[in-house]
Design an enzyme around this catalytic site. Structure first.
Site, PDB file in Angstrom:
ATOM      1  N   GLY A 239       0.852  -1.353  -0.272  1.00  0.00           N
ATOM      2  CA  GLY A 239       0.124  -0.090   0.017  1.00  0.00           C
ATOM      3  C   GLY A 239       0.895   1.163  -0.086  1.00  0.00           C
ATOM      4  O   GLY A 239       1.742   1.253   0.698  1.00  0.00           O
TER       5      GLY A 239
ATOM      6  N   VAL B  76      16.956   8.573  -1.299  1.00  0.00           N
ATOM      7  CA  VAL B  76      17.821   7.337  -1.782  1.00  0.00           C
ATOM      8  C   VAL B  76      18.575   7.604  -2.991  1.00  0.00           C
ATOM      9  O   VAL B  76      19.721   7.597  -3.115  1.00  0.00           O
ATOM     10  CB  VAL B  76      17.039   5.964  -1.961  1.00  0.00           C
TER      11      VAL B  76
ATOM     12  N   ARG C 233       1.157  -5.105  -5.235  1.00  0.00           N
ATOM     13  CA  ARG C 233       1.192  -6.431  -4.328  1.00  0.00           C
ATOM     14  C   ARG C 233       1.305  -7.420  -5.406  1.00  0.00           C
ATOM     15  O   ARG C 233       0.466  -7.717  -5.836  1.00  0.00           O
ATOM     16  CB  ARG C 233      -0.002  -6.621  -3.543  1.00  0.00           C
TER      17      ARG C 233
ATOM     18  N   ASP D 229       5.327  -4.834   5.983  1.00  0.00           N
ATOM     19  CA  ASP D 229       5.945  -6.368   6.284  1.00  0.00           C
ATOM     20  C   ASP D 229       5.902  -6.991   5.121  1.00  0.00           C
ATOM     21  O   ASP D 229       6.705  -7.935   5.055  1.00  0.00           O
ATOM     22  CB  ASP D 229       5.271  -6.787   7.544  1.00  0.00           C
TER      23      ASP D 229
ATOM     24  N   THR E 239       6.407  -6.380   1.955  1.00  0.00           N
ATOM     25  CA  THR E 239       7.592  -5.981   1.243  1.00  0.00           C
ATOM     26  C   THR E 239       9.010  -6.660   1.716  1.00  0.00           C
ATOM     27  O   THR E 239       9.719  -7.224   1.246  1.00  0.00           O
ATOM     28  CB  THR E 239       7.612  -4.556   1.183  1.00  0.00           C
TER      29      THR E 239
ATOM     30  N   THR F 132       4.369   2.768   5.398  1.00  0.00           N
ATOM     31  CA  THR F 132       2.782   2.148   5.551  1.00  0.00           C
ATOM     32  C   THR F 132       2.145   3.149   6.466  1.00  0.00           C
ATOM     33  O   THR F 132       2.904   3.501   7.510  1.00  0.00           O
ATOM     34  CB  THR F 132       2.824   0.972   6.158  1.00  0.00           C
TER      35      THR F 132
ATOM     36  N   ASP G 152       0.103   2.337   8.599  1.00  0.00           N
ATOM     37  CA  ASP G 152      -0.306   1.654   9.685  1.00  0.00           C
ATOM     38  C   ASP G 152       0.641   1.562  10.921  1.00  0.00           C
ATOM     39  O   ASP G 152      -0.014   1.398  11.902  1.00  0.00           O
ATOM     40  CB  ASP G 152      -0.550   0.101   9.309  1.00  0.00           C
TER      41      ASP G 152
ATOM     42  N   ASP H 223       2.510  -0.533  11.823  1.00  0.00           N
ATOM     43  CA  ASP H 223       2.655  -1.596  12.424  1.00  0.00           C
ATOM     44  C   ASP H 223       3.792  -2.476  12.268  1.00  0.00           C
ATOM     45  O   ASP H 223       3.917  -3.633  12.225  1.00  0.00           O
ATOM     46  CB  ASP H 223       1.470  -2.533  11.780  1.00  0.00           C
TER      47      ASP H 223
ATOM     48  N   ARG I 147     -25.943  14.067  16.873  1.00  0.00           N
ATOM     49  CA  ARG I 147     -25.853  12.440  16.307  1.00  0.00           C
ATOM     50  C   ARG I 147     -24.437  11.860  16.855  1.00  0.00           C
ATOM     51  O   ARG I 147     -23.509  12.402  17.329  1.00  0.00           O
ATOM     52  CB  ARG I 147     -25.632  12.432  14.562  1.00  0.00           C
TER      53      ARG I 147
ATOM     54  N   ARG J 276      -5.251  -1.749   9.344  1.00  0.00           N
ATOM     55  CA  ARG J 276      -5.067  -3.021   9.139  1.00  0.00           C
ATOM     56  C   ARG J 276      -5.409  -3.845  10.508  1.00  0.00           C
ATOM     57  O   ARG J 276      -6.592  -3.711  11.118  1.00  0.00           O
ATOM     58  CB  ARG J 276      -3.758  -3.599   8.559  1.00  0.00           C
TER      59      ARG J 276
ATOM     60  N   LYS K  14     -23.709  15.280  27.370  1.00  0.00           N
ATOM     61  CA  LYS K  14     -23.132  15.256  25.799  1.00  0.00           C
ATOM     62  C   LYS K  14     -24.453  15.021  25.013  1.00  0.00           C
ATOM     63  O   LYS K  14     -25.133  14.249  25.261  1.00  0.00           O
ATOM     64  CB  LYS K  14     -22.147  14.201  25.779  1.00  0.00           C
TER      65      LYS K  14
ATOM     66  N   HIS L 228      -9.670   5.067   1.763  1.00  0.00           N
ATOM     67  CA  HIS L 228      -8.250   5.180   1.152  1.00  0.00           C
ATOM     68  C   HIS L 228      -7.730   6.773   1.156  1.00  0.00           C
ATOM     69  O   HIS L 228      -6.605   6.817   0.827  1.00  0.00           O
ATOM     70  CB  HIS L 228      -8.267   4.783  -0.310  1.00  0.00           C
TER      71      HIS L 228
END
Ligand code: F6P
Length: 328
Positions: free
Chosen positions: A15, A27, A76, A107, A109, A130, A132, A134, A167, A176, A218, A258
């Protein structure tokens, strides 16, 4: 391993995340600084197997530090998971004379890069990209900070309409299997409840807590739900349950999706990407391989790829406590 690294390939995979372009730029420019050739590989492992390569120099990466997405595209790849696929990739790299790789991704990758290194002894270095967050071995992955800012902006906007209509909103965020985005953005967005996979609140306690907050005065509420949370089967069933078990609240669901992966990278992500790219290239030059560069105690450090993949990125328990206190 070659005597001396002269040509480095760089690619993005998995992703996309904001900051990937800034990392590519870093790089490429670090290669130019050290008089190395740099080759961009399009569409991650797919492009690697097909020899979809493009020579890059310091000028090829002008004007991209502020751009979301990745100029090298991402994918991917299923084929790279096969021995034949990896064999093809190795042949393409040999043809081009590329003698080391920098892999920017998550991970999945890194798993590909690590297996490739084990099979062919090919030097690889990972940069965690990423939203995430993670990955073990770094306090921040590239794109996490930007995604947090995007989510907080969205929560602020949804709160306007939530409070105008009294509401209750369930807002689903990405991440993820982990709750880093939900927990951090939830606190920053003033959410009444934050549901994350690492902590099982339970439906009854959720309803109880929402009743309590209504009793305390509230009139509207925001509940941030991590996409990996297991409390309801999905966020729409969660809404149904609360609809059935709490009278008087008009409940809505908003799935951010996304849009969380897009947009210009934050200052933090740009600086981090610049630091990580330099460290990746210089570590390869020092003969290091099979590592991921990461941010630990504000220093860019190396973690072995297998640890980065297998180790778990832990949720910050202090943040959990702060979020409980804030929802009083
Ligand atoms: O890993 C990044 C991520 O955006 C996750 O937060 C999400 O679960 C997943 O990718 C979505 O993947 P896709 O782009 O394939 O829908």
């Amino acid at each position: 391993m070659p005597e001396k690294i002269k040509k480095i390939g760089v690619f993005t995979s998995g992703g996309d995340s904001p900051g990937m372009n800034a990392a590519i730029r870093s790089v490429v420019r670090a290669c130019a600084y050290h008089n190395l050739e740099c080759i961009g590989i399009n569409r991650g492992y797919d492009g690697l197997m097909k020899g979809d390569f493009v020579p890059m120099n310091a000028r090829s990466v002008k004007g991209i530090i502020n751009k979301g997405g990745t100029i090298l595209k991402s994918a991917r790849s299923k084929e790279f998971r096969t021995k034949e696929g990896r064999q093809k990739a190795h042949e393409e790299l040999t043809k081009q004379g590329i003698d080391a790789l920098v892999a920017i991704g998550g991970d999945g990758t890194f798993t590909g890069a690590m297996i490739f290194n084990q099979e062919f002894g090919f030097p690889v270095m990972g940069i965690p990209g990423t939203i995430d967050n993670d990955i073990y071995g770094t306090s921040h992955t590239l794109g996490f900070d930007t995604a947090l800012n995007t989510v907080v902006e969205a929560i602020d906007k949804i709160r306007d309409t939530a409070s105008s209509h009294n509401r209750l909103f369930f807002i689903e965020v990405m991440g993820r299997d982990v709750g880093h985005i939900a927990l951090n953005a939830g606190i920053a967005g003033g959410a009444e409840e934050i549901l994350i996979p690492e902590e099982d609140l339970g439906l009854d306690r959720l309803v109880e807590s929402l009743r309590r907050s209504r009793k305390s005065g509230k009139t509207s509420s925001i509940v941030v739900v991590a996409e990996g949370d297991k409390i309801g089967k999905n966020i729409f069933e969660l809404k149904e349950y609360v609809d059935e078990n709490m009278e008087g609240y008009d409940v809505r669901v908003s799935v951010l999706g996304h849009m969380q992966r897009g947009g210009a990278p934050s200052c933090f992500d740009r600086v981090l990407a610049s630091r990580m790219g330099v460290k990746a290239v210089e570590s390869l030059l020092e003969g290091k391989t099979n590592f991921m560069v990461g941010l630990l105690n504000n220093k860019v450090e190396l973690t072995p790829l297998d640890m980065a993949i297998k180790g778990k990125s832990k949720i910050n328990l202090e943040l959990l406590r702060v979020s409980d206190i804030m929802s009083t």
